[in-house]
Design an enzyme around this catalytic site. Structure first.
Site: not given
Length: 294
Positions: A106-108, A111
């Site tokens: 999710s972070y990747s 971003k």
């Protein structure tokens, strides 16, 4: 971020503004400003999900729209090397490396979305420059170092396949120097990697960080395959519970700490005149001095 953070900013001569990056009204505080540094993000390496996408992607869209409406002319958007992460090693990657087909988590994903939004808003009157640091560290760190210290203290820190794989790092002073240069000389619509220069073994760097806190690095070693399997289970837990049950590890966390991640900062050197202003030895000495003072 907090009343204490606001007090520190005021003590340095800045004007502290309390706001929400999802509130278009925050643009009122930008009136008369020349430039924006957008560093706010949800950096959770767990399940993340819709909330993280909203903060990182829609928050970026809201902030940059507000900045443009307020008359801001230049923006530096802080991204991350994680926009290239899919769980495999990233060896000497540069700005031409494409986004992965299947991001690590999710972070990747969030971003990547934020970076695309930021770059899409660049034009002749609104220059948007993206910088991507890796493993930010230094004095007053409230994220990476406390997590490592707690893991070492609790006996949960172990070296994956011995920890000999290499990593790029970015001291906070070097990041701030790079942001300053990007504000002054960065080309709108461009991306720049920033780091401390030469990479080093992950185990060597983390051991040095722990030593500044008066802690000895552990000797425990675990096979990478075992850790990768734990990460897969962690992703499954997050998917089934929609993040309600914390997972011990995810592929996002694995991608950040279990494989080589090294950056080519040649573009920043050429176009921005970037060179690290703080060496590894100087940064570690500062950390050790700060720990002794506490």
């Amino acid at each position: 971020r907090s009343p204490e953070a606001a007090d520190r900013l005021r003590a340095l001569g800045a004007v502290a503004v309390v706001g929400d990056i999802l509130d278009p009204g925050i643009g009122q505080a930008m009136a008369g400003c020349d430039a924006l540094v957008h560093a706010a993000a949800d950096t959770d390496h767990g399940h993340g999900g819709a909330a993280q996408m909203r903060t990182n992607a829609e928050g970026t869209r809201t902030i940059l729209r507000a900045a443009r409406a307020a008359g801001v002319r230049r923006v530096v958007h802080l991204s991350t090397e994680s926009v290239l992460s899919d769980g495999r090693p990233l060896r000497h990657v540069d700005e031409t490396t494409p986004y992965p087909a299947r991001p690590a988590g999710s972070y990747s994903r969030s971003k990547i979305a934020a970076e695309k939004i930021a770059l899409s808003m660049n034009d002749e009157t609104f220059a948007v420059v993206v910088v991507r640091p890796r493993f930010v560290w230094g004095r007053d760190d409230t994220t990476a170092l406390p997590t490592l210290v707690e893991a070492a203290r609790s006996g949960q820190l172990a070296w994956i396949d011995g920890g000999g794989y290499r990593t790029s790092t970015t001291h906070i002073d070097n990041l701030c120097h790079g942001v300053d240069l990007a504000l002054r000389a960065g080309r709108g619509g461009e991306v720049y990697f920033l780091s401390d220069g030469e990479p080093m073994a992950f185990r060597t760097f983390v051991s040095a960080l722990l030593e500044t806190q008066g802690m000895a690095a552990p000797d425990k070693v675990v096979p990478r395959g075992v850790v990768r399997a734990v990460a897969a289970v962690g992703d499954l837990i997050g998917l089934v519970t929609r993040g309600a049950k914390p997972a011990p590890l995810t592929l996002q966390g694995f991608a950040a700490s279990a494989v080589e991640v090294t950056l080519d900062i040649g573009k920043a050197r050429r176009e921005l005149g970037y060179a690290p202003v703080v060496s590894l030895a100087e940064g570690l000495a500062e950390l050790a001095a700060s720990a002794r003072q506490r």
